[in-house]
Write an enzyme that holds these catalytic residues in place. Structure first.
Site, PDB file in Angstrom:
ATOM      1  N   ASP A   9       0.854  -1.188   0.000  1.00 25.89           N
ATOM      2  CA  ASP A   9       0.000   0.000   0.000  1.00 25.89           C
ATOM      3  C   ASP A   9       0.890   1.237   0.000  1.00 25.89           C
ATOM      4  O   ASP A   9       1.704   1.427   0.893  1.00 25.89           O
ATOM      5  CB  ASP A   9      -0.894  -0.041   1.249  1.00 25.89           C
ATOM      6  CG  ASP A   9      -1.911   1.089   1.253  1.00 25.89           C
ATOM      7  OD1 ASP A   9      -2.058   1.775   0.231  1.00 25.89           O
ATOM      8  OD2 ASP A   9      -2.545   1.277   2.306  1.00 25.89           O
ATOM      9  N   ASP A 107      -3.432   2.303  -5.724  1.00 21.70           N
ATOM     10  CA  ASP A 107      -2.134   2.292  -5.026  1.00 21.70           C
ATOM     11  C   ASP A 107      -2.013   1.144  -4.026  1.00 21.70           C
ATOM     12  O   ASP A 107      -1.278   1.227  -3.059  1.00 21.70           O
ATOM     13  CB  ASP A 107      -1.922   3.626  -4.307  1.00 21.70           C
ATOM     14  CG  ASP A 107      -2.740   3.734  -3.042  1.00 21.70           C
ATOM     15  OD1 ASP A 107      -3.871   3.223  -3.027  1.00 21.70           O
ATOM     16  OD2 ASP A 107      -2.246   4.301  -2.065  1.00 21.70           O
ATOM     17  N   GLU A 108      -2.705   0.062  -4.275  1.00 17.33           N
ATOM     18  CA  GLU A 108      -2.792  -0.995  -3.270  1.00 17.33           C
ATOM     19  C   GLU A 108      -2.985  -2.340  -3.963  1.00 17.33           C
ATOM     20  O   GLU A 108      -3.769  -2.434  -4.908  1.00 17.33           O
ATOM     21  CB  GLU A 108      -4.045  -0.713  -2.459  1.00 17.33           C
ATOM     22  CG  GLU A 108      -3.979  -0.967  -0.999  1.00 17.33           C
ATOM     23  CD  GLU A 108      -5.354  -0.705  -0.404  1.00 17.33           C
ATOM     24  OE1 GLU A 108      -5.843  -1.589   0.301  1.00 17.33           O
ATOM     25  OE2 GLU A 108      -5.946   0.354  -0.681  1.00 17.33           O
TER      26      GLU A 108
HETATM   27 MG   LIG Z   1      -2.419   3.987   0.135  1.00 13.20          MG
END
Ligand SMILES: [Mg+2]
Length: 397
Positions: A9, A107-108
């Site tokens: 993350d 983003d993960e």
């Molecule tokens: Mg994040």
């Protein structure tokens, strides 16, 4: 067989990209989101740097409140195209270690690196290498959790943010989870946490010691699932390709809107924006959700299935309009509208059916929209605007 799962993350992703792209913003509080307009702005914070978090700013906070908390922050409008570009670079780092990769958001991601011992030295080693590559090649910081399953990996990546790196061995799972607060359990929101606290449960360990039927009076069907999670049992596999399940966009009006024509125009613009994102990702939507928030902050959503999967703004718009007619309206003017494409499927899946159910003219409409997409890719979103959005009113059938 025991799995090794990573949850990766990125830390404060949008804000971190801005600080990397603009050295002058580094070390300063950065707030990405709506225009604060000197504290009178509407809309919310999309992301903020850790410097801004230190002042109490959080994502989803009203932008006016962020302005009051941190007036000397750098306030920026989001550059989604840029973040998508950087996201691709991040994912190309992740792909080096496994093809069992499940993106959760921009983003993960979850990675299943079971069996990576010989090639990369095991899960912890992979996690360390990912953090290094992301830092050295992209100038960004990722937090990583390594664990025997998805749930524990996700909790682990979050625990020591920013720049977190937490490895939980299979035999450590119970001790790792036991002292954590109930809110860390998936599916336990403030309401459920409150109910559990009222019967004296404080930590995940408290729940893990119970039998599901001890909780079924309180939680019903969910009891079994919750006790299993609390014990660190989670056997869901990492599902490659199970990317976004929905794609949406929403607009908060500058002023609450009474004019139905303005609401319709906003819906058309949102439908077009969502459709463009579907086409760029080569996805089609099988359903639409309309979201409407009124001046009293009452939010209502309505969903429908589409007659056939689509990536065209017109189709999403038509369905959103039909849903609009079904929204009970008692709270006066409209504050926010949103359109979300749901039941996404990759183009190419079920192509035969698509061909069969394609309406006449769809091919030409799609060509037109592809041309618009290409222009926007070169010159930025909004270079091409529908006549209906420019004219005083949308005369659309
Ligand atoms: Mg994040």
């Amino acid at each position: 067989m025991a799995r090794t799962i990573l949850h990766v993350d990125m830390d404060a992703f949008y804000a971190a990209v801005e600080q990397r792209d603009h050295p002058a913003y580094r070390g300063r509080p950065v707030v990405v989101g709506a225009d604060p307009k000197g504290g009178r702005g509407r809309g919310v914070v999309a992301a903020c740097s850790y410097e801004a978090r230190a002042a109490g700013v959080r994502s989803a906070l009203p932008i006016s409140q962020a302005w009051r908390l941190c007036p000397d922050a750098v306030f920026l409008r989001p550059r989604f195209a840029r973040y998508a570009q950087v996201s691709e670079a991040v994912f190309s780092v992740l792909c080096r270690y496994t093809d069992r990769l499940e993106p959760l958001s921009i983003d993960e991601a979850f990675l299943d690196v079971t069996g990576s011992d010989r090639l990369f030295g095991g899960g912890a080693a992979v996690g360390r290498r990912i953090k290094e590559s992301v830092r050295e090649e992209l100038g960004l910081v990722a937090s990583v959790g390594v664990a025997p399953n998805k749930f524990v990996a996700k909790v682990a990546s979050d625990l020591e943010k920013p720049d977190g790196f937490v490895v939980v061995q299979p035999e450590e799972v119970a001790a790792f989870l036991a002292p954590l607060p109930l809110g860390r359990l998936w599916g336990v929101g403030p309401k459920t946490a409150d109910r559990l606290m009222r019967v004296g449960l404080r930590t995940i360990g408290d729940v893990a010691r119970l039998r599901p039927r001890d909780l079924s009076g309180l939680l019903g069907e969910g009891a079994e699932h919750l006790v299993r999670l609390a014990r660190g049992e989670d056997d869901r596999p990492v599902e490659p390709g199970a990317a976004a399940k929905s794609l949406g966009a929403e607009t908060t009006f500058e002023e609450d809107v009474d004019d139905p024509e303005v609401v319709r125009r906003a819906l058309l613009a949102l439908a077009d924006r969502v459709a463009g994102r579907l086409r760029r990702r080569r996805l089609r939507a099988g359903g639409v959700t309309l979201k409407l928030r009124d001046a009293r902050f009452v939010t209502c959503t309505r969903s429908a299935l589409l007659p056939r999967p689509t990536d065209l703004g017109d189709d999403l718009y038509r369905e959103a309009l039909a849903l609009l007619a079904r929204v009970p309206r008692s709270g006066g003017p409209v504050r926010l509208v949103g359109v979300t494409a749901t039941r996404l499927e990759a183009q190419g899946e079920g192509t035969v059916q698509l061909g069969l159910f394609e309406a006449p003219g769809d091919g030409r409409r799609r060509e037109l929209f592809r041309a618009v997409d290409a222009l926007e890719a070169r010159f930025g979103a909004g270079v091409v605007t529908r006549a209906a959005l420019v004219k005083g009113r949308a005369s659309r059938g």
